[in-house]
Design a protein around this motif. Structure first.
Motif, PDB file in Angstrom:
ATOM      1  N   ASP A 197      -6.111  -1.898  -6.528  1.00 31.58           N
ATOM      2  CA  ASP A 197      -4.890  -2.070  -7.323  1.00 31.58           C
ATOM      3  C   ASP A 197      -5.144  -1.410  -8.663  1.00 31.58           C
ATOM      4  O   ASP A 197      -6.226  -1.569  -9.236  1.00 31.58           O
ATOM      5  CB  ASP A 197      -4.613  -3.559  -7.560  1.00 31.58           C
ATOM      6  CG  ASP A 197      -4.159  -4.256  -6.294  1.00 31.58           C
ATOM      7  OD1 ASP A 197      -3.326  -3.685  -5.576  1.00 31.58           O
ATOM      8  OD2 ASP A 197      -4.671  -5.364  -6.009  1.00 31.58           O
ATOM      9  N   ILE A 243     -10.645  -4.042  -7.459  1.00 25.30           N
ATOM     10  CA  ILE A 243     -11.050  -3.402  -6.201  1.00 25.30           C
ATOM     11  C   ILE A 243     -11.570  -4.471  -5.253  1.00 25.30           C
ATOM     12  O   ILE A 243     -12.456  -5.268  -5.613  1.00 25.30           O
ATOM     13  CB  ILE A 243     -12.145  -2.332  -6.409  1.00 25.30           C
ATOM     14  CG1 ILE A 243     -11.661  -1.239  -7.379  1.00 25.30           C
ATOM     15  CG2 ILE A 243     -12.524  -1.706  -5.061  1.00 25.30           C
ATOM     16  CD1 ILE A 243     -12.649  -0.099  -7.586  1.00 25.30           C
ATOM     17  N   GLU A 244     -10.988  -4.504  -4.057  1.00 20.34           N
ATOM     18  CA  GLU A 244     -11.498  -5.403  -3.029  1.00 20.34           C
ATOM     19  C   GLU A 244     -12.251  -4.544  -2.013  1.00 20.34           C
ATOM     20  O   GLU A 244     -11.710  -3.554  -1.499  1.00 20.34           O
ATOM     21  CB  GLU A 244     -10.321  -6.108  -2.343  1.00 20.34           C
ATOM     22  CG  GLU A 244     -10.763  -7.137  -1.330  1.00 20.34           C
ATOM     23  CD  GLU A 244      -9.577  -7.677  -0.513  1.00 20.34           C
ATOM     24  OE1 GLU A 244      -9.835  -8.320   0.514  1.00 20.34           O
ATOM     25  OE2 GLU A 244      -8.420  -7.418  -0.904  1.00 20.34           O
ATOM     26  N   SER A 296     -14.861   0.830   3.003  1.00 20.62           N
ATOM     27  CA  SER A 296     -13.402   0.781   2.918  1.00 20.62           C
ATOM     28  C   SER A 296     -13.011  -0.152   1.785  1.00 20.62           C
ATOM     29  O   SER A 296     -13.610  -1.216   1.613  1.00 20.62           O
ATOM     30  CB  SER A 296     -12.813   0.290   4.243  1.00 20.62           C
ATOM     31  OG  SER A 296     -13.507  -0.871   4.680  1.00 20.62           O
ATOM     32  N   VAL A 297     -12.029   0.283   1.000  1.00 26.91           N
ATOM     33  CA  VAL A 297     -11.645  -0.500  -0.176  1.00 26.91           C
ATOM     34  C   VAL A 297     -10.131  -0.554  -0.343  1.00 26.91           C
ATOM     35  O   VAL A 297      -9.403   0.290   0.178  1.00 26.91           O
ATOM     36  CB  VAL A 297     -12.256   0.089  -1.484  1.00 26.91           C
ATOM     37  CG1 VAL A 297     -13.769  -0.001  -1.465  1.00 26.91           C
ATOM     38  CG2 VAL A 297     -11.794   1.513  -1.708  1.00 26.91           C
ATOM     39  N   SER A 298      -9.701  -1.579  -1.061  1.00 29.54           N
ATOM     40  CA  SER A 298      -8.309  -1.705  -1.478  1.00 29.54           C
ATOM     41  C   SER A 298      -8.304  -1.713  -2.993  1.00 29.54           C
ATOM     42  O   SER A 298      -9.007  -2.520  -3.610  1.00 29.54           O
ATOM     43  CB  SER A 298      -7.734  -3.014  -0.926  1.00 29.54           C
ATOM     44  OG  SER A 298      -6.455  -3.250  -1.485  1.00 29.54           O
ATOM     45  N   TRP A 351     -11.032   5.029   2.665  1.00 30.35           N
ATOM     46  CA  TRP A 351     -12.481   5.073   2.842  1.00 30.35           C
ATOM     47  C   TRP A 351     -13.074   5.948   1.751  1.00 30.35           C
ATOM     48  O   TRP A 351     -12.505   6.989   1.403  1.00 30.35           O
ATOM     49  CB  TRP A 351     -12.820   5.628   4.231  1.00 30.35           C
ATOM     50  CG  TRP A 351     -12.406   4.662   5.291  1.00 30.35           C
ATOM     51  CD1 TRP A 351     -13.182   3.698   5.878  1.00 30.35           C
ATOM     52  CD2 TRP A 351     -11.098   4.539   5.868  1.00 30.35           C
ATOM     53  NE1 TRP A 351     -12.438   2.978   6.784  1.00 30.35           N
ATOM     54  CE2 TRP A 351     -11.161   3.465   6.798  1.00 30.35           C
ATOM     55  CE3 TRP A 351      -9.879   5.189   5.696  1.00 30.35           C
ATOM     56  CZ2 TRP A 351     -10.054   3.063   7.547  1.00 30.35           C
ATOM     57  CZ3 TRP A 351      -8.781   4.792   6.424  1.00 30.35           C
ATOM     58  CH2 TRP A 351      -8.873   3.738   7.345  1.00 30.35           C
ATOM     59  N   LYS A 363      -5.347   2.130  -0.271  1.00 27.25           N
ATOM     60  CA  LYS A 363      -6.447   1.699   0.596  1.00 27.25           C
ATOM     61  C   LYS A 363      -7.014   2.923   1.299  1.00 27.25           C
ATOM     62  O   LYS A 363      -6.277   3.864   1.617  1.00 27.25           O
ATOM     63  CB  LYS A 363      -5.950   0.693   1.639  1.00 27.25           C
ATOM     64  CG  LYS A 363      -5.516  -0.653   1.064  1.00 27.25           C
ATOM     65  CD  LYS A 363      -5.080  -1.604   2.164  1.00 27.25           C
ATOM     66  CE  LYS A 363      -4.819  -3.009   1.653  1.00 27.25           C
ATOM     67  NZ  LYS A 363      -3.660  -3.115   0.743  1.00 27.25           N
ATOM     68  N   ASN A 376      -0.955   0.306  -5.158  1.00 26.08           N
ATOM     69  CA  ASN A 376      -2.131  -0.080  -4.371  1.00 26.08           C
ATOM     70  C   ASN A 376      -2.464   1.063  -3.419  1.00 26.08           C
ATOM     71  O   ASN A 376      -1.587   1.635  -2.771  1.00 26.08           O
ATOM     72  CB  ASN A 376      -1.848  -1.359  -3.571  1.00 26.08           C
ATOM     73  CG  ASN A 376      -2.965  -1.645  -2.566  1.00 26.08           C
ATOM     74  OD1 ASN A 376      -2.914  -1.212  -1.409  1.00 26.08           O
ATOM     75  ND2 ASN A 376      -3.983  -2.355  -3.016  1.00 26.08           N
ATOM     76  N   ARG A 386       0.826  -1.202   0.000  1.00 34.01           N
ATOM     77  CA  ARG A 386       0.000   0.000   0.000  1.00 34.01           C
ATOM     78  C   ARG A 386       0.870   1.266   0.000  1.00 34.01           C
ATOM     79  O   ARG A 386       1.886   1.324   0.669  1.00 34.01           O
ATOM     80  CB  ARG A 386      -0.869  -0.001   1.268  1.00 34.01           C
ATOM     81  CG  ARG A 386      -1.908   1.095   1.348  1.00 34.01           C
ATOM     82  CD  ARG A 386      -2.603   1.063   2.713  1.00 34.01           C
ATOM     83  NE  ARG A 386      -1.654   1.393   3.778  1.00 34.01           N
ATOM     84  CZ  ARG A 386      -1.320   2.630   4.117  1.00 34.01           C
ATOM     85  NH1 ARG A 386      -1.852   3.654   3.485  1.00 34.01           N
ATOM     86  NH2 ARG A 386      -0.448   2.842   5.073  1.00 34.01           N
ATOM     87  N   LEU A 418     -13.278  -3.960   1.470  1.00 36.15           N
ATOM     88  CA  LEU A 418     -12.850  -4.474   2.782  1.00 36.15           C
ATOM     89  C   LEU A 418     -14.004  -4.422   3.771  1.00 36.15           C
ATOM     90  O   LEU A 418     -14.204  -5.342   4.551  1.00 36.15           O
ATOM     91  CB  LEU A 418     -11.668  -3.652   3.303  1.00 36.15           C
ATOM     92  CG  LEU A 418     -10.445  -3.610   2.394  1.00 36.15           C
ATOM     93  CD1 LEU A 418      -9.408  -2.624   2.933  1.00 36.15           C
ATOM     94  CD2 LEU A 418      -9.821  -4.998   2.246  1.00 36.15           C
ATOM     95  N   ASP A 464      -7.454   8.401   2.893  1.00 32.38           N
ATOM     96  CA  ASP A 464      -6.924   7.557   3.977  1.00 32.38           C
ATOM     97  C   ASP A 464      -6.402   8.394   5.151  1.00 32.38           C
ATOM     98  O   ASP A 464      -5.647   7.911   5.995  1.00 32.38           O
ATOM     99  CB  ASP A 464      -5.814   6.628   3.461  1.00 32.38           C
ATOM    100  CG  ASP A 464      -4.584   7.397   2.989  1.00 32.38           C
ATOM    101  OD1 ASP A 464      -4.592   8.649   3.019  1.00 32.38           O
ATOM    102  OD2 ASP A 464      -3.604   6.739   2.585  1.00 32.38           O
TER     103      ASP A 464
END
Ligand code: 4AD
Ligand code: MG
Length: 480
Positions: free
Chosen positions: A74, A94-95, A70-72, A24, A22, A20, A3, A97, A41
């Protein structure tokens, strides 16, 4: 993938690199083919613009991405086609979280009132305003330590639980482990604190000064920076029941050295915030302008935030005595036209913040230091002047705030200190160690206390002290 902080991404001049991020989600705008997500963030006032192709990320994933989630992400950092930002993150994956249900998440993309946000203090860090304040608060803490460290002061941790009342005002929170239902009683029917945890009555400290004095009378230049607690029932926009105070204490220093130190420190800190928190200050400057627009013309401040900060740096603070201040106030048009809530009549009255602000904002038009107050309205430890009426107190007054610093030269003469303690009926048994320093190698010394949240009010331009500390404690309020 590792990150990267968003502050480093939005400030980067590299493009076409895989990164990457991460954070909100602040907002999401979505059309048929593409979604724009503003991601934050906490590392900067600026949001990272994430561009997500619906075909790449998928409608199901995008449906879960709402304000507060909240997301991660790439993706590839690319030059931005839009005008609001230099670059943007083209999402490849996009993951999600943690989701945030838009029907129940309290913070919406619209602007919320500060009162509403106080009720949501567990979430208000996620707003632009509070993240800016949080970063500035950190920078100010760091600036305080830097100021003193650069000048050879030692930081002293003074106790939080104490058996003495440093200000002698009796506004303390008791610390006790006795059962409130059936406390042990003495023969007179009073609570017998000899059975309590420390074997005596103890409270949360109102000031680290007394212990700082002990340290200064060996280490010469010291300071404390700790939490202080006051059980005064003041429900104002400038009072907290729990606040942080910076208290330098210097041996071989008189009231003039003390004023120089206070003025230098305040100027250093204001310069520090301008130099180190520019984007956040500019954001708060704009916030203040918007807020002022909603006020009636006569209530509007003549200065914006950056002007207020520069105002403090511009000139040497005015230094006057209490007696001079009373004369100015008594003869002022404000007093004659009865514009003060507390009219100024006789010498001896305590100054209210309306008087302090009049002196700073209307009369002198610069910060003011008032010295030599009547001894009856000041604490027992202040050095007594030869006139028998006044003490070597000093208050520093700021625009918008009123009193930001209170301090004094200390009474270093044993007999005079003892007399004052007896006059004010302060229990000597809780203070013997303080008095004893005046018997062994006593020296002139001085110090002051800067209310950290009052400083924060000033540098952020916020109007209420509850909004410059993460979790305010005030009468009837200890939530979170
Ligand atoms: O003037 P005060 O009461 O002075 C002292 O406590 C001294 N022992 C300081 C010293 O000489 N070492 O408080 C100092 C400053 C005030 O000028 C104000 O900025 C702040 O502390 N302050 C408060 N800030 C927030 N909420 C309150 N209830 C405060 N009371 C004082
Ligand atoms: Mg004071």
């Amino acid at each position: 993938m590792k990150r990267t902080d968003i502050v480093d991404l939005v400030g980067s001049d590299k493009t076409n690199v895989k990164v990457n991020a991460k954070g909100w989600v602040r907002t999401k705008r979505q059309s048929k083919n593409v979604a724009f997500i503003a991601l934050n963030d906490g590392s900067t006032i600026r949001n990272l613009q994430v561009v997500a192709d619906v075909a790449v990320i998928g409608v199901d994933v995008l449906a879960k991405i709402n304000t507060g989630a909240s997301v991660s992400v790439d993706g590839i950092l690319v030059e931005s086609a839009g005008s609001g930002q230099a670059n943007e993150l083209r999402a490849e994956n996009i993951e999600v979280l943690g989701v945030a249900d838009p029907d129940t998440y309290p913070l919406q993309a619209k602007r919320h009132s500060l009162e509403f946000l106080r009720e949501k203090a567990h979430l208000r860090f996620r707003t632009a305003t509070f993240s800016a304040i949080t970063r500035i608060r950190h920078a100010m803490i760091f600036g305080v330590h830097k100021f003193f460290n650069d000048r050879g002061f030692y930081n002293i941790h003074t106790p939080i639980i104490t058996g003495s009342d440093a200000e002698g005002a009796g506004e303390m929170f008791r610390v006790s482990v006795l059962d409130p239902k059936t406390p042990p009683l003495d023969e007179q029917g009073n609570v017998d604190y000899s059975f309590d945890f420390f074997g005596k009555e103890t409270n949360l400290t109102v000031s680290g000064q007394l212990e700082a004095e002990l340290a200064a009378l060996a280490m010469t230049k010291v300071y404390t920076f700790g939490p202080t607690f006051r059980a005064e029932n003041s429900n104002t926009s400038r009072h907290l029941a729990e606040f942080w105070m910076i208290e330098p204490e210097v041996a071989f220093a008189d009231i003039h050295d003390n004023m120089d130190l206070a003025e230098n420190m305040l100027k250093f800190l204001v310069r520090y915030v301008l130099d180190n928190c520019r984007e956040d200050i500019e954001f708060l400057d704009k916030r203040l302008k918007d807020e002022e627009m909603h006020k009636k013309a006569q209530d509007r401040s003549p200065m914006n935030l950056i002007e207020r900060l520069e105002f403090v740096l511009a000139e040497k603070f005015e230094r006057i005595t209490y007696t001079e201040a009373i004369e100015v106030l008594r003869n002022s048009n404000y007093n004659k036209k009865k514009k003060f809530i507390y009219p100024i009549e006789d010498w001896g009255a305590d100054l209210q913040s309306e008087h302090e602000r009049y002196l700073v904002e209307k009369h002198y038009n610069k910060p003011v230091i008032i010295t030599d107050y009547p001894k009856d309205i000041k604490a027992f430890y202040m050095k007594q002047n030869d006139d028998g009426k006044t003490v070597r107190a000093m208050d520093v007054l700021f625009p918008q705030i009123g009193e930001i610093i209170g301090g004094s030269q200390r009474e270093e003469e044993y007999d005079k200190l003892l007399m004052r303690i007896e006059e004010m009926k302060i229990p000597i048994e809780s203070m013997w160690w303080f008095i004893e320093t005046r018997q062994f190698g006593t020296v002139p010394h001085s110090g002051f206390g800067l209310g950290f949240e009052r400083l924060m009010l000033f540098v952020t331009g916020m109007g209420n002290i509850r909004d410059v500390i993460p979790f305010p404690r005030t009468p009837q309020n200890a939530e979170f």
